[in-house]
Each structure stands twice: as C-alpha cells, then as structure tokens.
Scaffold this active site. Structure first.
Site, PDB file in Angstrom:
ATOM      1  N   ASP A  67      93.100  47.067  58.814  1.00  0.00           N
ATOM      2  CA  ASP A  67      93.707  46.066  57.938  1.00  0.00           C
ATOM      3  C   ASP A  67      93.140  44.665  58.190  1.00  0.00           C
ATOM      4  OD1 ASP A  67      94.813  45.838  60.456  1.00  0.00           O
ATOM      5  OD2 ASP A  67      96.858  46.226  59.841  1.00  0.00           O
ATOM      6  N   HIS A 138     106.071  49.565  61.481  1.00  0.00           N
ATOM      7  CA  HIS A 138     104.921  49.445  60.576  1.00  0.00           C
ATOM      8  C   HIS A 138     103.641  49.950  61.252  1.00  0.00           C
ATOM      9  CE1 HIS A 138     104.526  45.293  62.330  1.00  0.00           C
ATOM     10  NE2 HIS A 138     103.225  45.533  62.178  1.00  0.00           N
ATOM     11  N   GLU A 143     104.872  49.457  55.919  1.00  0.00           N
ATOM     12  CA  GLU A 143     106.233  49.437  56.458  1.00  0.00           C
ATOM     13  C   GLU A 143     106.830  50.844  56.322  1.00  0.00           C
ATOM     14  OE1 GLU A 143     107.589  47.016  58.061  1.00  0.00           O
ATOM     15  OE2 GLU A 143     106.110  45.460  57.617  1.00  0.00           O
TER      16      GLU A 143
END
Ligand code: GLP
Length: 213
Positions: A67, A138, A143
């Site tokens: 990410d 998460h 989430e």
C-alpha cells in the site's frame, strides 16, 4: 494455516526473516510482497544483516508493496516509499527497477489501481506476501469487513487507523485521509502469506480473528 509462536520480538523477526530467506534461496527471482508498519522493521534488520554476511542475495528479487498513502510524493519522509528505502531497500542489493509501490501521486485512482493489479499479474503473482495487522484488524489498509473480492483500490482511512499511524507524522492532521491498497483478493492470491504480529495491543484482534469461532 500454521501459527508459529515466538518468545520475543527479536525471535519473531528472526523466524520470519528465516522464512523469507528460504523463499529467496529456493527461488532467487521470486516476487516478495512487502509491508510497512513498525512490526516488520526487525525482519528487515535481520535480512540486511544476513545480506551483509553474504548469506542472502536480492539481485533477482522483485518486491511489490501492499500500500501507499494517496497524495504523498515518494520523496515525502512519511511515504511508504521512503519507509521501505530507509528500513530495507537502501541496505541490500535489490535493483531499483524491481521495487514496486503504488504511486500515491497518481490522482486517477482507477488507473493507478488497475496498473498495480496488472503489474502483479505480469510478474506472475506474489510468491510470499508479508503482512502486519492494525490494532483494529486492518490489513494493508483493508479494514475488517472490506469486500473480499476487491483487487487494489482506493480507501478512505478510518479514524482509528489515522490515529494509529499519526505516530509517524508531526500531527494527526498531517496523516493522509486516503490510500491505495492491495485488496483482500490480491493478498489471498499470493502463493504464501506470512503475517507477523507482536505486542499486547494486538492480542484482542488476534483472538477475534483467528481463535473465536
Ligand atoms: C499500517 C500499514 C499496515 C500495517 C499497520 C500496523 O497501517 N498500512 O500494513 O500492518 O500499519 O502497523 P504496526 O506494525 O506498526 O502495528
């Protein structure tokens, strides 16, 4: 699923680094999915140590990170790009062209996420994905309850995740509100997944996620 208990943070880091190292030795041109956060730092330290001793070679390895914050340029000190370079890439012989993270500066979320999923496919998928977990559960920036069938996508960070990540910024206001993250589908498509967890603050979520029926 196999649960490996470790005595200390150092022990956990060494055990996880051993698994990653075995992957690289078995397949020198493997694709490693990597993660940020405080938890994997000890693993990266251990891998750097073994690299310096000549025990592990990253010259053919490709890395694909989970990410990146949306809106942060690579050079920003809080970007995951910078985090990964500081804690790992700058200290081993990974080729710069083999390092991949989502581009947080691409404002076109659809284009950026599609590019990332295509990239993972073109590399033949992820051989071993390293994961941490947030105190609220998460993973990457997915989430709990996030749709299972999502590939890389743009998420609005929750207040809890923003607060948890504020320790890396001067003030909570500076934490970006959005991120590009691999989805649960992307993560589950990895051939192997290695999640590392340590500390009391994670006990409740680990019990809920793995031990309560
Ligand atoms: C961030 C990252 C996650 C990571 C989490 C937990 O939110 N996006 O990938 O798992 O932090 O971090 P820590 O290991 O510091 O608890």
């Amino acid at each position: 699923m196999k649960i490996i208990e470790a005595k200390t943070y150092e022990d956990m880091s060494r055990k996880a680094a051993n698994i990653i190292s075995a992957q690289v030795i078995m397949k020198p041109n493997c694709v490693l999915g990597l993660a940020t956060g405080g938890t994997p730092v000890g693993i990266y330290k251990q891998l750097i140590d073994w690299y310096r001793k000549g025990d592990i070679d990253f010259s053919e390895v490709t890395t694909i990170n989970l990410d990146e914050y949306r809106g942060l340029p690579r050079e920003s000190i809080q970007s995951y790009w910078t985090f990964m370079h500081e804690h790992f890439f700058d200290h081993v012989n990974i080729r710069p062209e083999n390092i991949n993270l989502p581009d947080g500066t691409n404002q076109d979320a659809q284009e950026e996420c599609a590019r990332y999923d295509r990239l993972i496919m073109e590399k033949g998928g992820i051989d071993l994905q390293l994961l941490g977990i947030g105190v609220d559960g998460h993973i990457g920036f997915n989430e709990p309850g996030a749709a299972f069938e999502l590939g890389t996508h743009c998420v609005n960070l929750t207040e809890s995740t923003i607060e948890a990540n504020a320790r890396f910024f001067d003030t909570v206001k500076e934490v970006p509100r959005q991120a590009y993250t691999m989805g649960i589908k992307t993560i589950m498509q990895a051939h192997k997944v290695l999640m590392v967890v340590n500390g009391r603050s994670k006990a409740a979520i680990i019990k809920e996620a793995f031990f309560v029926q």
